[in-house]
Structure formats: C-alpha cells, structure tokens
Design a protein around this motif. Structure first.
Motif, PDB file in Angstrom:
ATOM      1  N   ASP A   1       5.923  11.957 -10.509  1.00 14.73           N
ATOM      2  CA  ASP A   1       5.334  12.264 -11.813  1.00 14.73           C
ATOM      3  C   ASP A   1       5.286  11.063 -12.748  1.00 14.73           C
ATOM      4  OD1 ASP A   1       5.077  14.938 -11.047  1.00 14.73           O
ATOM      5  OD2 ASP A   1       7.109  15.419 -11.741  1.00 14.73           O
ATOM      6  N   GLY A   2       5.942   9.960 -12.379  1.00 15.50           N
ATOM      7  CA  GLY A   2       6.049   8.856 -13.327  1.00 15.50           C
ATOM      8  C   GLY A   2       5.408   7.541 -12.939  1.00 15.50           C
ATOM      9  N   TRP A   3       5.136   7.334 -11.636  1.00 15.88           N
ATOM     10  CA  TRP A   3       4.663   6.018 -11.229  1.00 15.88           C
ATOM     11  C   TRP A   3       3.284   5.688 -11.761  1.00 15.88           C
ATOM     12  CZ3 TRP A   3       0.293   4.871  -8.519  1.00 15.88           C
ATOM     13  CH2 TRP A   3      -0.299   5.887  -7.764  1.00 15.88           C
ATOM     14  N   GLN A   4       2.401   6.689 -11.902  1.00 17.22           N
ATOM     15  CA  GLN A   4       1.055   6.407 -12.400  1.00 17.22           C
ATOM     16  C   GLN A   4       1.080   5.991 -13.871  1.00 17.22           C
ATOM     17  OE1 GLN A   4      -2.282   8.896 -11.136  1.00 17.22           O
ATOM     18  NE2 GLN A   4      -0.896  10.014  -9.776  1.00 17.22           N
ATOM     19  N   ASP A   5       1.939   6.636 -14.644  1.00 19.50           N
ATOM     20  CA  ASP A   5       2.074   6.253 -16.050  1.00 19.50           C
ATOM     21  C   ASP A   5       2.612   4.831 -16.159  1.00 19.50           C
ATOM     22  OD1 ASP A   5       2.100   6.965 -18.953  1.00 19.50           O
ATOM     23  OD2 ASP A   5       4.267   6.649 -18.713  1.00 19.50           O
ATOM     24  N   TYR A   6       3.533   4.480 -15.251  1.00 20.35           N
ATOM     25  CA  TYR A   6       4.074   3.115 -15.243  1.00 20.35           C
ATOM     26  C   TYR A   6       2.957   2.103 -14.992  1.00 20.35           C
ATOM     27  CZ  TYR A   6       6.547  -1.087 -13.862  1.00 20.35           C
ATOM     28  OH  TYR A   6       6.980  -2.390 -13.776  1.00 20.35           O
ATOM     29  N   TRP A   7       2.081   2.392 -14.027  1.00 22.38           N
ATOM     30  CA  TRP A   7       1.004   1.463 -13.709  1.00 22.38           C
ATOM     31  C   TRP A   7      -0.034   1.372 -14.820  1.00 22.38           C
ATOM     32  CZ3 TRP A   7       0.285  -2.359 -10.320  1.00 22.38           C
ATOM     33  CH2 TRP A   7       1.216  -2.468  -9.277  1.00 22.38           C
ATOM     34  N   LYS A   8      -0.218   2.446 -15.553  1.00 23.99           N
ATOM     35  CA  LYS A   8      -1.109   2.381 -16.716  1.00 23.99           C
ATOM     36  C   LYS A   8      -0.568   1.366 -17.723  1.00 23.99           C
ATOM     37  CE  LYS A   8      -2.784   7.168 -16.451  1.00 23.99           C
ATOM     38  NZ  LYS A   8      -2.747   8.514 -17.100  1.00 23.99           N
ATOM     39  N   LYS A   9       0.746   1.405 -17.919  1.00 28.05           N
ATOM     40  CA  LYS A   9       1.378   0.471 -18.853  1.00 28.05           C
ATOM     41  C   LYS A   9       1.345  -0.955 -18.312  1.00 28.05           C
ATOM     42  CE  LYS A   9       4.459   4.001 -20.757  1.00 28.05           C
ATOM     43  NZ  LYS A   9       5.877   4.474 -20.875  1.00 28.05           N
ATOM     44  N   LEU A  10       1.540  -1.098 -17.001  1.00 29.49           N
ATOM     45  CA  LEU A  10       1.511  -2.422 -16.389  1.00 29.49           C
ATOM     46  C   LEU A  10       0.110  -3.021 -16.490  1.00 29.49           C
ATOM     47  CD1 LEU A  10       3.652  -4.169 -14.962  1.00 29.49           C
ATOM     48  CD2 LEU A  10       2.772  -3.329 -12.787  1.00 29.49           C
ATOM     49  N   LYS A  11      -0.901  -2.183 -16.286  1.00 29.14           N
ATOM     50  CA  LYS A  11      -2.285  -2.651 -16.410  1.00 29.14           C
ATOM     51  C   LYS A  11      -2.565  -3.073 -17.850  1.00 29.14           C
ATOM     52  CE  LYS A  11      -7.090  -1.292 -15.531  1.00 29.14           C
ATOM     53  NZ  LYS A  11      -7.992  -0.192 -15.070  1.00 29.14           N
ATOM     54  N   ALA A  12      -2.113  -2.266 -18.796  1.00 35.78           N
ATOM     55  CA  ALA A  12      -2.313  -2.588 -20.212  1.00 35.78           C
ATOM     56  C   ALA A  12      -1.578  -3.872 -20.596  1.00 35.78           C
ATOM     57  CB  ALA A  12      -1.833  -1.429 -21.084  1.00 35.78           C
ATOM     58  N   ASN A  13      -0.533  -4.210 -19.834  1.00 31.13           N
ATOM     59  CA  ASN A  13       0.236  -5.421 -20.120  1.00 31.13           C
ATOM     60  C   ASN A  13      -0.303  -6.646 -19.380  1.00 31.13           C
ATOM     61  OD1 ASN A  13       2.395  -6.155 -21.862  1.00 31.13           O
ATOM     62  ND2 ASN A  13       3.715  -6.537 -20.089  1.00 31.13           N
ATOM     63  N   GLY A  14      -1.483  -6.491 -18.771  1.00 33.37           N
ATOM     64  CA  GLY A  14      -2.178  -7.655 -18.240  1.00 33.37           C
ATOM     65  C   GLY A  14      -1.861  -8.051 -16.821  1.00 33.37           C
ATOM     66  N   VAL A  15      -1.366  -7.130 -15.981  1.00 30.46           N
ATOM     67  CA  VAL A  15      -1.116  -7.490 -14.584  1.00 30.46           C
ATOM     68  C   VAL A  15      -2.421  -7.905 -13.911  1.00 30.46           C
ATOM     69  CG1 VAL A  15      -1.393  -5.121 -13.716  1.00 30.46           C
ATOM     70  CG2 VAL A  15      -0.040  -6.766 -12.410  1.00 30.46           C
ATOM     71  N   LYS A  16      -2.369  -8.951 -13.109  1.00 32.78           N
ATOM     72  CA  LYS A  16      -3.526  -9.421 -12.355  1.00 32.78           C
ATOM     73  C   LYS A  16      -3.362  -9.019 -10.905  1.00 32.78           C
ATOM     74  CE  LYS A  16      -6.327 -13.567 -11.463  1.00 32.78           C
ATOM     75  NZ  LYS A  16      -6.484 -15.010 -11.765  1.00 32.78           N
ATOM     76  N   VAL A  17      -4.429  -8.490 -10.291  1.00 35.46           N
ATOM     77  CA  VAL A  17      -4.387  -8.046  -8.898  1.00 35.46           C
ATOM     78  C   VAL A  17      -5.321  -8.908  -8.057  1.00 35.46           C
ATOM     79  CG1 VAL A  17      -4.765  -6.125  -7.307  1.00 35.46           C
ATOM     80  CG2 VAL A  17      -3.866  -5.678  -9.602  1.00 35.46           C
ATOM     81  N   VAL A  18      -4.777  -9.453  -6.942  1.00 35.39           N
ATOM     82  CA  VAL A  18      -5.587 -10.233  -5.999  1.00 35.39           C
ATOM     83  C   VAL A  18      -5.449  -9.608  -4.612  1.00 35.39           C
ATOM     84  CG1 VAL A  18      -5.402 -12.351  -7.348  1.00 35.39           C
ATOM     85  CG2 VAL A  18      -3.711 -11.866  -5.557  1.00 35.39           C
ATOM     86  N   ASP A  19      -6.251 -10.063  -3.677  1.00 37.23           N
ATOM     87  CA  ASP A  19      -6.316  -9.396  -2.378  1.00 37.23           C
ATOM     88  C   ASP A  19      -5.037  -9.467  -1.562  1.00 37.23           C
ATOM     89  OD1 ASP A  19      -8.857  -8.479  -2.762  1.00 37.23           O
ATOM     90  OD2 ASP A  19      -9.824 -10.157  -1.737  1.00 37.23           O
ATOM     91  N   GLY A  20      -4.419 -10.652  -1.481  1.00 30.85           N
ATOM     92  CA  GLY A  20      -3.288 -10.794  -0.573  1.00 30.85           C
ATOM     93  C   GLY A  20      -2.237 -11.762  -1.056  1.00 30.85           C
ATOM     94  N   TRP A  21      -1.165 -11.869  -0.259  1.00 28.91           N
ATOM     95  CA  TRP A  21      -0.013 -12.682  -0.630  1.00 28.91           C
ATOM     96  C   TRP A  21      -0.353 -14.162  -0.739  1.00 28.91           C
ATOM     97  CZ3 TRP A  21       2.549 -16.742   1.675  1.00 28.91           C
ATOM     98  CH2 TRP A  21       3.777 -17.100   1.100  1.00 28.91           C
ATOM     99  N   GLU A  22      -1.125 -14.689   0.188  1.00 27.53           N
ATOM    100  CA  GLU A  22      -1.454 -16.116   0.175  1.00 27.53           C
ATOM    101  C   GLU A  22      -2.093 -16.508  -1.154  1.00 27.53           C
ATOM    102  OE1 GLU A  22      -0.854 -18.482   2.292  1.00 27.53           O
ATOM    103  OE2 GLU A  22      -0.243 -17.440   4.123  1.00 27.53           O
ATOM    104  N   GLN A  23      -3.052 -15.712  -1.606  1.00 30.94           N
ATOM    105  CA  GLN A  23      -3.729 -16.008  -2.868  1.00 30.94           C
ATOM    106  C   GLN A  23      -2.785 -15.862  -4.048  1.00 30.94           C
ATOM    107  OE1 GLN A  23      -7.183 -13.568  -3.667  1.00 30.94           O
ATOM    108  NE2 GLN A  23      -7.632 -14.566  -5.608  1.00 30.94           N
ATOM    109  N   ALA A  24      -2.017 -14.776  -4.047  1.00 28.88           N
ATOM    110  CA  ALA A  24      -1.106 -14.529  -5.163  1.00 28.88           C
ATOM    111  C   ALA A  24      -0.056 -15.630  -5.277  1.00 28.88           C
ATOM    112  CB  ALA A  24      -0.438 -13.168  -4.996  1.00 28.88           C
ATOM    113  N   TYR A  25       0.569 -15.954  -4.151  1.00 27.67           N
ATOM    114  CA  TYR A  25       1.717 -16.863  -4.183  1.00 27.67           C
ATOM    115  C   TYR A  25       1.295 -18.333  -4.259  1.00 27.67           C
ATOM    116  CZ  TYR A  25       6.463 -18.494  -3.307  1.00 27.67           C
ATOM    117  OH  TYR A  25       7.690 -19.090  -3.437  1.00 27.67           O
ATOM    118  N   ASN A  26       0.298 -18.726  -3.496  1.00 28.12           N
ATOM    119  CA  ASN A  26      -0.062 -20.138  -3.410  1.00 28.12           C
ATOM    120  C   ASN A  26      -1.136 -20.582  -4.392  1.00 28.12           C
ATOM    121  OD1 ASN A  26       1.741 -20.777  -1.294  1.00 28.12           O
ATOM    122  ND2 ASN A  26       0.330 -19.911   0.208  1.00 28.12           N
TER     123      ASN A  26
END
Length: 357
Positions: free
Chosen positions: A194-219
């Motif tokens: 019941d709570g994880w979706q609300d958490y992600w709404k807040k994380l999105k509002a806080n500017g989280v960036k999403v990329v395809d995979g680990w190599e791109q994110a980390y390197n």
C-alpha cells in the motif's frame, strides 16, 4: 566492473545464438569429457582455479556466456527441452520463481550444501538450485560531493525523498535492469503493497533520474565513479551495489587508501544468485561435479574479487577490500521468492506507468 544489468521482464525474447568462451575445446555439450556451463556475461573465475577443477575432475569446462542475467534465464527456459549446456549459473531471487515454474532444473543436492549459510537455503525438499553468491543492491554516494557541499549523505530510503537530495539520484529502469528491479523490490519490502507507489511519487517529485541500465547509470551519470568523473557526471547518488566501493579502490591506479564512494546502508536489497543442473542436461555426471565445485572452498574463496559478489559458504574467506570498503548490509530489505513471483510483473507495470509516463 561488470554487472548483471538486464532483467528482461517479458519472456518473449526469441532465441539468440550462444557465444562460446573460456575453454577452446571444440567438443560439443554432449561430450562426456566436457561439461558446459551457461551463464550471464558477468561470469568470471581465476584461470588457475578452473584448471585445478579440470585436473581433479577430468572434465574440460566449456562456458557459454549468454548476455545479461534476465536474457540468459529467458533463453535457458526457451531451450530447456534441448539445453545448450549442463549447468546454469546466475538466476537470482528476483527471477527464480520463473525458472522453477518452467521446470528449468532437475534435482541435485550439491556436496558442501550443508556449509551454505542457512538463510540462503531454499527449495530444500527438491534441491533444484544451489545458492552460489549474494549481493546487496544499494544507493552509492560520491563522498567528495557531499564533503564539498557540507551535506550528510543519505542513509535511508526516507532520506532520498527529502528536499536536500533533490535532483541528486540516478537509478535504472526496473523493467530492463537487475539493480533497477532490486531497488524497486527494496521499496516494496520497505513500504509494503500500500505504500511503495506513494514513495515513488515522492521520489519522482524529488527529481530522480531513470536510465536504461547499470552501465549508463554508474559510468555515465554517477559523479563518484571513475567513469563518471571522465564523463563529467553530475549525479552524486546512484543505485548500484555494496561491492562497488571496493571495486573503485581495486581498479584505481594508484590505489587510494579509502574508497571514493560510500553506501547508504538503509537502502539495500539482498540479491542471491543460484546455479542448477539443467533438465535434459546431456552430461549430468559432469554437471553435478561442476555444481560441487561452485559451492566448494576454492571457487567460493576466489569468487568475490572476480565477480564482486559475496560468498554464501560459512567458512569462505572474505577479501580484505570487502571488509574495509564494502561490507554487506547488516539489515537489508528482503522478499520471499513467492512474494516476488506473485507481484513482480504487476509491480513493474505499475512502476512504469507511475515513473516513466
């Protein structure tokens, strides 16, 4: 550093020709003197350790690296009636139910299984899989950034949604990346159905960036990694592994006395990888010997600094670099494989609609 970057949530991938590496022996998988291991691209072992097994057992090991973890699992399921090898290594707890439900493995209790840490032992009534390694998916932080900005690094999931950390985090797509999926599962374990979706709404509002995979994110996106520094990355927080800081030290030249990155220990999700004897394997005797080797002391001692994962054997050695720079989380989030099986696809679908659209 190599990581198991792709989860491949949808199973209809189509078959892709497997590429052989490791042994140059041209014998096929059905040769009684050859045992074939199918794995993801992150498989690695010291040459001397593998040669010792071959000498002791009399088998030549042929390794088929078959893409990222999710791709490898899906292809193994699609070819289970005529498998490309004898043993599969690299299915983790996020996808284990899919492999078991599709009859990918046959029963075999590997010698030395009684030395595996109790919490990792599952399927004890049928022994279709053997735990081989574990790892923690956690948020890593760039120490220099937080020191320069006189800001304490985040320590928990709750911290990540605070205004102080706005636009600082990069994570991987949960539909295409193993650490991305692990991070999603960590939030589901932490906040519940019941709570994880609300958490992600807040994380999105806080500017989280999403990329395809680990190599791109980390390197490319993470300012704390060697690759990120070269790429002039500007995100000081990234979803990666607890073993990433030791890797930053080991691969640096010259080696620093302390790791340039740290781990937010309250954001970790425990990932466990398994191996199993494939159903319809052509060399079952060799496959059993190989499974015994994977859980044996020599391989378990060698494994951490080759694949940057943690041993599951109670008596195996822990590298000094792991002790100093990348200890496992003391209280990681976990989910039962059955819970993951029942909810994974729907969670990913909901996450995609919520975060990417």
């Amino acid at each position: 550093m190599t990581k198991r970057t792709t989860t491949a949530v949808v199973i209809g991938l189509g078959l892709v020709t497997l590429s052989a590496c490791g042994s140059s022996d041209s014998a096929g998988a059905g040769d009684s003197k050859t045992v074939t291991l199918v794995s993801h691209d992150s498989w690695a072992v010291s040459k001397s350790v593998l040669e010792d097994f071959e000498k002791q057992s009399g088998y030549k090991v042929r390794v088929l690296k078959d893409g990222d973890a999710g791709q490898a699992v899906n292809k193994a399921i699609l070819t289970k009636d005529n498998p490309q090898g004898d043993v599969f290594f690299g299915v983790d707890n996020t996808l284990l139910s899919r492999a078991l439900d599709n009859g990918l493995f046959q029963s075999y209790e590997a010698k030395g299984s009684d030395q595996i840490v109790q919490q990792y032992r599952i399927d004890q009534d049928r022994h279709r899989v053997t735990p081989i390694d574990s790892g923690d998916i956690c948020v890593n932080y760039d120490k220099a950034y937080f020191s320069t900005h006189k800001l304490a690094p985040p320590a928990s999931f709750d911290d990540l949604i605070k205004p102080a950390y706005k636009n600082l985090l990069v994570t991987e797509n949960a539909a295409t990346s193993s650490p991305g999926l692990g991070f999603l599962l960590g939030t589901a374990a932490k906040y519940g159905d019941d709570g994880w979706q609300d958490y992600w709404k807040k994380l999105k509002a806080n500017g989280v960036k999403v990329v395809d995979g680990w190599e791109q994110a980390y390197n490319d996106e993470f300012s704390g990694s060697a690759g990120g520094k070269k790429a002039k990355a500007d995100r000081p927080l990234v979803v990666s592994y607890a073993s990433s800081p030791p890797a930053e030290v080991i691969y640096a030249d010259p080696k620093p006395k302390t790791a340039p990155t740290g781990v937010a220990s309250g954001t970790c999700f425990r990932q466990v990888e398994y191996a199993g004897l494939l159903s319809n394997a052509k060399n079952t005797k060799g496959g059993k010997a190989l499974l015994d080797f994977l859980i044996g002391v020599k391989f378990q001692d060698d494994m951490p600094l080759k694949m940057f994962v943690y041993t599951v054997r109670e008596t195996a050695k822990v590298p000094e670099e792991f002790v100093k720079f990348g200890p496992q989380a003391k209280d990681p989030e976990t989910l039962a494989p059955a819970k993951i099986a029942d909810n994974r696809d729907q969670w990913v679908k909901s996450w995609t609609s919520l975060v990417l659209k």
